[in-house]
Design an enzyme around this catalytic site. Structure first.
Site, short mmCIF file in Angstrom:
data_model
loop_
_atom_site.label_atom_id
_atom_site.label_comp_id
_atom_site.label_asym_id
_atom_site.label_seq_id
_atom_site.Cartn_x
_atom_site.Cartn_y
_atom_site.Cartn_z
N ARG A 2 -2.00 -5.31 -4.95
CA ARG A 2 -1.90 -3.86 -4.80
C ARG A 2 -2.24 -3.22 -6.13
O ARG A 2 -2.36 -3.89 -7.15
CB ARG A 2 -0.54 -3.39 -4.27
CG ARG A 2 0.66 -4.23 -4.48
CD ARG A 2 1.29 -4.16 -5.84
NE ARG A 2 1.31 -2.83 -6.39
CZ ARG A 2 1.17 -2.56 -7.67
NH1 ARG A 2 0.98 -3.53 -8.55
NH2 ARG A 2 1.21 -1.33 -8.13
N GLY A 3 -2.41 -1.90 -6.07
CA GLY A 3 -2.93 -1.17 -7.21
C GLY A 3 -4.41 -0.93 -6.94
O GLY A 3 -5.15 -1.88 -6.66
N ASP A 36 -3.81 6.85 -7.09
CA ASP A 36 -4.59 6.15 -6.07
C ASP A 36 -5.89 6.86 -5.77
O ASP A 36 -6.88 6.24 -5.42
CB ASP A 36 -3.77 5.96 -4.80
CG ASP A 36 -2.84 4.78 -4.96
OD1 ASP A 36 -1.79 4.94 -5.61
OD2 ASP A 36 -3.21 3.68 -4.51
N LYS A 89 1.73 7.00 -5.57
CA LYS A 89 2.91 6.46 -4.90
C LYS A 89 3.92 7.56 -4.57
O LYS A 89 4.19 8.44 -5.37
CB LYS A 89 3.56 5.43 -5.81
CG LYS A 89 4.80 4.76 -5.27
CD LYS A 89 4.58 4.02 -3.96
CE LYS A 89 3.41 3.08 -4.06
NZ LYS A 89 2.94 2.60 -2.73
#
Lengths: 360, 360
Positions: free
Chosen positions: A59-60, A249, A260
């Site tokens: 993730r990221g 993101d 987030k």
């Protein structure tokens, strides 16, 4: 398992690595098992990569982009002995499949589009295209590492000696090729000898702050204080926080930032306390085709992340849950965007296009 | 166990009940086991009560006050055949012990002080004093139930038909003799036929929102949406929230409110979004001897609540944790205090003393 054990002594193992040549494999740190276990997902086919992205094992935004690019290679290499045209069709099909794994992360589409373009360029054989795609995927990774280092270098001057710096979720080495985005700023400031303290929101529901960010900072020797998300307001009021630094993101053309869930509330709280609020992100996170945050789709995730996040139910059965993965922080709450090219101050509209115009 | 099973069909079992006469016992719902199991702690001695308060098996300022008062009876009744003077000494000693279980909750000291005063009044025998103490403890409970009902009645007009109402932690029937404080407002509005939706913060680290508040609202048929604490800002921005209603652990003379960690951040967010922020609390929660919130001691709790909250570690070993149980919301962020006597609007200074002057 042996592999995992063998590398667990590395100080900072990389979240995404390609091992071997074009017949090699993609190795991901299984981030769902941290901080108690450092283990790897070995990906030799595209579905393993798709599942790893979907389940947040990787993730990221930047790490997802690199993993997807390398996953594309895994998905097309069996066509290396077909025609270039068949291979190109395969590239499009596999890219389409990989795009469905996480709808919000723009780096994923961006990395896949870059490989799709590379596949279209003239080639003598399908095999040559496969080699080229792996090369492109590795270049995306190398560029990301350089971008993260540059973000750290450019962002560190914003952090004063002795500062308390609040961060949320994980915008660290695990989320990127290395160093991270928000955490690159902290790592660089720390490496310069500034005595900083990182305040880390645990980041419900999936606890990327306590599981990943606290782990990374601890491993690199940065002092850390872990908080529940609900405590950020209090520590701001107590004047323990001198700056907030988060990742992103997706960033819209007007400077609105999708990140987030909880980021927006932190930005409101930071403004109420006169604390600068910084967003650190490489230029690949900017999506100038999206005019504002209102146009960014927000992924709604499984209610069980909230109600069953720890192997046991924490809410009554049958309860309604709202579980958005992201929120949008409007540009007016952001003190600066820290990119690999420049620290961009508001107003962002227009500035972004200019600063990022030489983007690859 | 049989007892728990036998009453689990009750729609709303009470959090604190005295069963039998002066030789009876105190029965508490073990709130740490909800929502998956409804079981009771049977207390026949003061140490069981002390442990239940300390470990949050009983929690919520009014419920703690009632439990402590009944616990005092358990701790002194073995002196019923001694002299009145010996019994009075015993009352002071046991009250002192019970006060150490939760330092912030003012109702605990308040209830114990009330029983201490009752013990000082003339009596023919120690046994008579013990009877009187049990009677006082039950009166505290009955008064609390009436106060909660009154809070609901007075607060309900603040909630509009169709409203989304955000609450935090558990200020419900479980936290009081019945109905609750913040939740009494929601229950009353719902009972009046208003179509409200309760948005419930899960309330890390101990998840009183998801475990207790969602459970209570669901049992009484109020529509509930469960959120992580970090999502409150987003749902406010989405205009899903028309009012925030929370409880209080202690309210200072100037109207500053100590309540569950995260309340302060919600108040800042509510103000930023133009949403009214209400605090519902009986007059026993006001501590006019405390000039402002700065003088309220904040309990710092075990880091393991944050790092090991669900039977497995969620943070790296050896990490520093800041785990304050409460924060203080300054009076200027509060739209109104909903008490059993009146809805008090700002400015609070001076008003509070007048409105609450006839307090028992």
């Amino acid at each position: 398992m042996n592999e995992a054990t063998a590398v667990s002594v590395e100080k900072q193992p990389l979240s995404v690595e390609w091992i071997g040549g074009v017949d090699g494999y993609l190795r991901l740190i299984d981030q769902t098992l941290l901080p108690t276990r450092l283990e790897y997902v070995v990906c030799r086919d595209v579905e393993t990569v798709w599942e790893a992205i979907k389940q947040l094992r990787v993730r990221g935004a930047p790490a997802i982009g690199i993993a997807a690019a390398m996953g594309l290679v895994l998905g097309v290499r069996e066509f290396a002995d077909r025609s270039a045209s068949e291979l190109r069709d395969r590239v499009l099909a596999i890219a389409e499949r990989l795009r469905t794994s996480r709808p919000t992360a723009v780096n994923l589409s961006w990395a896949l589009a870059r490989l799709e373009r590379a596949a279209q360029e003239p080639a003598d054989s399908a095999a040559e295209i496969v080699e080229r795609l792996l090369d492109q995927a590795k270049r995306i990774r190398d560029e990301d590492r350089e971008m993260c280092a540059a973000i750290g270098r450019l962002g560190a001057p914003l952090i004063k000696d002795g500062a308390g710096v609040l961060t949320h979720c994980n915008a660290g080495a695990l989320a990127t090729a290395d160093f991270g985005t928000a955490l690159a700023v902290l790592f660089h400031a720390h490496a310069e000898g500034k005595r900083i303290t990182a305040y880390v929101d645990e980041t419900r529901p999936l606890l990327q702050g306590s599981r990943l960010t606290a782990w990374e900072l601890q491993r690199r020797g940065v002092p850390v204080v872990l908080l529940c998300d609900s405590m950020a307001g209090l520590v701001m009021r107590q004047r323990k926080i001198d700056a907030v630094v988060v990742g992103a993101d997706r960033i819209a053309a007007n400077g609105d930032v999708a990140n987030k869930i909880g980021t927006y509330a932190l930005a409101v709280l930071a403004q109420a306390h006169g604390i600068p609020f910084y967003v650190a992100a490489p230029s690949s996170t900017f999506d100038l085709s999206v005019p504002s945050g209102a146009d960014i789709p927000i992924e709604i995730r499984d209610p069980r992340e909230v109600t069953h996040g720890f192997g046991m139910p924490t809410a009554p059965e049958g309860i309604d849950v709202y579980n958005p993965a992201f929120d949008v922080t409007p540009a007016e709450l952001i003190s600066a965007l820290i990119t690999e090219r420049a620290v961009i101050r508001p107003p962002f509209e227009g500035t972004l296009a200019t600063t990022l115009s030489s983007r690859p």
